[in-house]
Write a protein that holds these residues in place. Sequence first.
Motif, mmCIF file in Angstrom:
data_model
loop_
_atom_site.group_PDB
_atom_site.id
_atom_site.type_symbol
_atom_site.label_atom_id
_atom_site.label_comp_id
_atom_site.label_asym_id
_atom_site.label_seq_id
_atom_site.Cartn_x
_atom_site.Cartn_y
_atom_site.Cartn_z
ATOM 1 N N VAL A 49 0.643 -1.192 -0.017
ATOM 2 C CA VAL A 49 0.030 -0.089 0.060
ATOM 3 C C VAL A 49 0.660 1.303 0.026
ATOM 4 O O VAL A 49 0.649 2.349 -0.773
ATOM 5 C CB VAL A 49 -0.967 0.001 1.200
ATOM 6 C CG1 VAL A 49 -1.772 1.140 1.169
ATOM 7 C CG2 VAL A 49 -1.739 -1.409 1.232
ATOM 8 N N THR A 50 1.760 1.248 0.791
ATOM 9 C CA THR A 50 2.794 2.466 0.697
ATOM 10 C C THR A 50 3.701 2.416 -0.192
ATOM 11 O O THR A 50 4.645 3.455 -0.301
ATOM 12 C CB THR A 50 3.459 2.462 2.183
ATOM 13 O OG1 THR A 50 4.382 1.110 2.393
ATOM 14 C CG2 THR A 50 2.725 2.414 3.411
ATOM 15 N N GLY A 51 3.877 1.541 -1.220
ATOM 16 C CA GLY A 51 4.844 1.617 -2.290
ATOM 17 C C GLY A 51 6.593 1.637 -1.738
ATOM 18 O O GLY A 51 6.857 1.885 -0.888
ATOM 19 N N ARG A 62 1.030 1.736 15.758
ATOM 20 C CA ARG A 62 1.959 1.996 14.912
ATOM 21 C C ARG A 62 3.010 0.832 14.846
ATOM 22 O O ARG A 62 4.043 1.092 14.272
ATOM 23 C CB ARG A 62 3.026 3.137 15.582
ATOM 24 C CG ARG A 62 2.033 4.364 15.374
ATOM 25 C CD ARG A 62 2.925 5.435 14.911
ATOM 26 N NE ARG A 62 2.108 6.512 14.304
ATOM 27 C CZ ARG A 62 0.769 6.609 14.291
ATOM 28 N NH1 ARG A 62 0.040 5.593 14.605
ATOM 29 N NH2 ARG A 62 -0.005 7.480 13.892
ATOM 30 N N VAL A 111 3.987 -1.576 17.252
ATOM 31 C CA VAL A 111 4.919 -1.861 18.413
ATOM 32 C C VAL A 111 4.217 -2.876 19.030
ATOM 33 O O VAL A 111 3.010 -3.024 19.231
ATOM 34 C CB VAL A 111 5.100 -0.946 19.359
ATOM 35 C CG1 VAL A 111 5.937 -1.441 20.386
ATOM 36 C CG2 VAL A 111 5.690 0.352 18.758
ATOM 37 N N ALA A 146 5.413 -4.666 24.265
ATOM 38 C CA ALA A 146 6.526 -3.582 24.337
ATOM 39 C C ALA A 146 5.763 -2.367 24.511
ATOM 40 O O ALA A 146 6.502 -1.518 25.153
ATOM 41 C CB ALA A 146 7.098 -3.787 23.123
ATOM 42 N N ILE A 200 6.719 0.283 27.496
ATOM 43 C CA ILE A 200 7.306 1.501 27.194
ATOM 44 C C ILE A 200 6.543 2.576 28.147
ATOM 45 O O ILE A 200 7.164 3.347 28.589
ATOM 46 C CB ILE A 200 7.549 1.809 25.564
ATOM 47 C CG1 ILE A 200 8.246 1.137 25.060
ATOM 48 C CG2 ILE A 200 8.161 3.305 25.602
ATOM 49 C CD1 ILE A 200 8.263 1.164 23.549
ATOM 50 N N VAL A 213 13.113 -1.692 21.149
ATOM 51 C CA VAL A 213 11.988 -1.000 20.332
ATOM 52 C C VAL A 213 12.392 0.124 19.575
ATOM 53 O O VAL A 213 12.131 0.241 18.430
ATOM 54 C CB VAL A 213 10.727 -0.663 21.326
ATOM 55 C CG1 VAL A 213 9.624 -0.028 20.340
ATOM 56 C CG2 VAL A 213 10.181 -1.963 21.913
ATOM 57 N N TYR A 245 13.040 1.050 14.595
ATOM 58 C CA TYR A 245 12.818 2.190 13.911
ATOM 59 C C TYR A 245 14.084 2.499 12.981
ATOM 60 O O TYR A 245 13.823 3.365 12.177
ATOM 61 C CB TYR A 245 12.298 3.558 14.594
ATOM 62 C CG TYR A 245 11.047 3.270 15.133
ATOM 63 C CD1 TYR A 245 10.862 2.739 16.580
ATOM 64 C CD2 TYR A 245 9.846 3.620 14.371
ATOM 65 C CE1 TYR A 245 9.512 2.499 16.864
ATOM 66 C CE2 TYR A 245 8.481 3.305 14.929
ATOM 67 C CZ TYR A 245 8.549 2.801 16.413
ATOM 68 O OH TYR A 245 7.183 2.722 16.811
ATOM 69 N N PHE A 262 13.961 6.846 22.572
ATOM 70 C CA PHE A 262 12.829 6.276 21.715
ATOM 71 C C PHE A 262 11.940 7.453 20.969
ATOM 72 O O PHE A 262 11.754 7.025 19.856
ATOM 73 C CB PHE A 262 11.874 5.542 22.957
ATOM 74 C CG PHE A 262 10.692 4.904 22.316
ATOM 75 C CD1 PHE A 262 9.241 5.687 22.481
ATOM 76 C CD2 PHE A 262 10.701 3.936 21.354
ATOM 77 C CE1 PHE A 262 8.252 5.231 22.044
ATOM 78 C CE2 PHE A 262 9.320 3.563 20.687
ATOM 79 C CZ PHE A 262 8.323 4.069 21.082
ATOM 80 N N LEU A 306 11.383 7.193 17.153
ATOM 81 C CA LEU A 306 9.691 7.055 16.869
ATOM 82 C C LEU A 306 9.614 8.251 15.531
ATOM 83 O O LEU A 306 9.166 7.770 14.504
ATOM 84 C CB LEU A 306 8.871 7.357 17.998
ATOM 85 C CG LEU A 306 7.291 7.430 17.637
ATOM 86 C CD1 LEU A 306 7.031 5.938 16.973
ATOM 87 C CD2 LEU A 306 6.571 7.798 18.912
ATOM 88 N N LYS A 315 10.623 3.138 10.120
ATOM 89 C CA LYS A 315 9.342 3.360 10.216
ATOM 90 C C LYS A 315 8.907 4.702 10.981
ATOM 91 O O LYS A 315 7.965 4.798 11.555
ATOM 92 C CB LYS A 315 8.751 2.303 11.234
ATOM 93 C CG LYS A 315 8.630 0.759 10.586
ATOM 94 C CD LYS A 315 7.801 -0.314 11.231
ATOM 95 C CE LYS A 315 8.288 -0.413 12.581
ATOM 96 N NZ LYS A 315 7.158 -1.418 13.262
ATOM 97 N N LEU A 327 7.972 8.452 11.990
ATOM 98 C CA LEU A 327 6.734 9.149 11.536
ATOM 99 C C LEU A 327 7.007 10.147 10.646
ATOM 100 O O LEU A 327 6.185 10.066 9.642
ATOM 101 C CB LEU A 327 6.200 10.100 12.811
ATOM 102 C CG LEU A 327 5.560 9.032 13.818
ATOM 103 C CD1 LEU A 327 5.163 10.176 15.220
ATOM 104 C CD2 LEU A 327 4.762 8.347 13.444
ATOM 105 N N GLN A 382 6.238 9.322 2.791
ATOM 106 C CA GLN A 382 5.898 8.169 1.996
ATOM 107 C C GLN A 382 4.364 8.489 1.695
ATOM 108 O O GLN A 382 3.876 8.184 0.568
ATOM 109 C CB GLN A 382 5.928 7.089 2.800
ATOM 110 C CG GLN A 382 7.379 6.315 2.665
ATOM 111 C CD GLN A 382 7.433 5.020 3.524
ATOM 112 O OE1 GLN A 382 6.571 4.729 4.333
ATOM 113 N NE2 GLN A 382 8.656 4.270 3.065
ATOM 114 N N GLN A 388 2.702 8.651 -1.891
ATOM 115 C CA GLN A 388 1.497 7.647 -2.274
ATOM 116 C C GLN A 388 0.139 8.359 -2.654
ATOM 117 O O GLN A 388 -0.439 7.818 -3.878
ATOM 118 C CB GLN A 388 1.189 6.800 -1.253
ATOM 119 C CG GLN A 388 0.101 5.825 -1.445
ATOM 120 C CD GLN A 388 -0.690 5.447 -0.053
ATOM 121 O OE1 GLN A 388 0.109 5.435 0.911
ATOM 122 N NE2 GLN A 388 -1.818 4.848 -0.214
#
Lengths: 245, 295, 307
Positions: free
Chosen positions: A243-245, B81, B83, B87, B91, C213, C217, C264, C268, C274, C276, C282, C286
């Motif tokens: 979807v996001t390409g 998102r 995670v 976890a 967090i 975690v 990212y 973190f 993020l 990944k 934001l 992206q 799209q």
Amino acid sequence: MEPVLQVRGLHAAYRRTKVLDHVTFDVMPGTLTAIIGPNGAGKSTLLKTMLDLHPRLGGEVRFFGTAYRNAKLKVGYVPQRGSVDWDFPTDALDVVLMGLYGRIGWFRRPGRRHRELALEALDKMGMADFAKRQISELSGGQQQRVFLARALVQDADLYLLDEPLAGVDAATERAIMEMLKTLRAAGKTVMVVHHDLQTVEDYFDHVLMLNRTVIAHGPTTEIFTQDTIARTYGGWLRRKERVTG
Amino acid sequence: MSYDGWILLTASLVGLVCGLIGALLILRRMAMMADAISHSVLLGIVIAYLVTRELSGAHMLLGAAAAGLLTAVLVQWLHARGVQQEASIGIVFTTLFAIGVVLIATQVGNAHLDVQHALMGEITFIPWETTRVPGLGEIPEAVLTLLIVLLVVGGLIAAFYKEWKITSFDPALAAALGIPVAFMHYLFMTMISVTAVAAFDAVGAVMVIAMLITPAAAAYLWTDRLSVMLLLSGLFGVLAAFAGYAAAWVLDTSISGSMAFATGVLFLISFLISPRHGLAARRLRAHAAAGRLKS
Amino acid sequence: MMGLSHNALWVLASMLMLGTAAGLAGCFAYWKRQSLMSDALAHAALPGVVIGFAILGFKSLPVMLLGAAASALLGAWAVTAIRAHNRVKEDTAMGIILSVFFGLGIMLLTMVNRMPGGGQSGLDGFIFGQAAAMVRQDMRTMTAVAAVVLLVVLISFKEWKLYLFDPAFARGIGLSGRLMEAAYLTLLVVIIVIGIQAVGVILMAALLIIPAVSARYWTNAFGTMLALSALFGGGAGVAGTYVSTLGDGWPTGPFIVIAAAGIFLLSLVFGTRKGLFVKAMQRRAQMRRLKPQAVRRDPLAEGEALP
């Protein structure tokens, strides 16, 4: 005759993969339709997206000519058996009663009439003797029958079932199909996400063949052919659009 | 009422209300979420204190409710998102809790809201902080708060009993039937937060978890009916409160720690001897079945 | 670094080692989906620490750590026992062990603190961590253990990767699942046990979860994730400890956690995989691509027939 279900250009994704792409079809009343396709083809997602249980990226869905939220009482949904915790402290009758909660409304308790309806539904599925049995003590087939009784008690006009025959014994399979055929004879419409290609011709008068998009849809005798089956099941692994390409 | 009487009443109320909501908690598989909320309410309380410079019940409850909701929202946001659920919980609550502790250590200093108290509670102070209630006279503020919370939580559970049942058992069907699943989820989180802070003064942040989870788990092993489980869970909570207090008195040790441990002992006993789901009963049934096969 | 005593440098160095080792162990826990098990184990370690002190009557770190390990392992066993024997679910079992063991720990701690000589135990430091109060010997122990963990992970990197991502295949080529399971648990418990001195039992889980975690990212590759997680953990350990020394009697645990949370947050938002920011870019791209194929958007009127 007006279609009971109209889907136009439905789009949906699961994680980052598109699982429903321009899905379009109509379902006429009084039909018993199998939804088939390879794993990951979007069959469960289709049901969930239509019922607003999964986010829709685009497209339109009409139940009885209106949006789902206005037609909820006319649609009976039977989710997969594995979606529920069978260790929950409740008995079979109670589970079936839950199907009436939408009708009982806030602040009211289920009354005698409701209990009678629930018991009738259990009886139709041959489970009347198990009414007070704790659900964790039921076999897979029995659990599935309870689920079906719960759908029956809703007295809907359109039933959507997600893999009701998965992992059940032969007797249960017969009982379920009998019930679905009885519903059709009564003028109800039934759609079933089905996993067994062998039994499609015996059980269903219509079939919807899905592999991210609708490969074929129509009466089983006409469209359930070697060609359509090959097109539905072949080449799936090679195509995975993001979807996001 | 005597000093000991007030303490026992407070502890019983804690056991009762935690037990009630705990039953739903474990059925909804939110034990870890309760763990998270019990930690995060500390931040809510600290901020409420810093803003109002008071330790009154109403402000703390508000701060706690806000912190609890914030926790639920943040966890949901992170999970959406990508995670992992566990976890996300880990967090959010550790960070919020850490901020709470830092605030206490740096801003609040050695005021009444010191860290040990926040953690462990100090039930022995309860009878001294009283408030005047028309008709009842002077009663400890914590008792009043607990009574109100018990009424509200108990009332909500009773009023929406079937909605709680179905959203816990089969949220997909509940949504399909038109029941507001998401609303009930956040309502539940709020109820936990409020319960946690009401119990806070008595048993402290961390021990609330024991009271929320363990009596309910013990009750789960005795019955197959939700209504019975709810009542039994509350009863076990009260029992643990009494047993814990007695043990702490004998051993001259932390009351809240003893109560938490008492819930564990109750659970262990249930685990072993419950006729329905206990270990002994299962072994006997297995033996009996094997015996029948042989003969 | 300016103005830091010799001792403070030692503390920072050992925190660096701890954070690094915790970052590594945390990655394993993350891929095994057992992030919160470490929280339960950390809380479960408390009674063991106290008993370790009480048996001897004086503070001996190795004995206390051994007690902590035994206690944590007992907790782990209890969780699996509960789960195996009846219908209580895993998250409930973890919650029970976590709170009950911790409650027992507090009971014992209070009793010890009231004993003569109990004030010397330093046991209170195990609740929120007190890295700055560690003596030279403790730091040496911590550093040595962390180094061993690092070594073990580096040497058997391939085996870990296989065990975590394809256990069936691993079994097929002869890699014993039980051995790896035992090694994993030992690793986790060891890190937790040496870590609780610095971070405390309540927040130890944070040091295991957050750096791992955060690393997600930035990368998809396991090796890179391990390295980043170690880096983030070490960084948080040092930064947090340093800040905690700025105040009088401030506990180290919360500051380390906040430092980790800061990393973190940065990951993020700005993470290349990944984050934001990247995702927003992206989505813009799209949207531009999808525009020509937009499906009919205006809602149908009531009863209006579809084409």
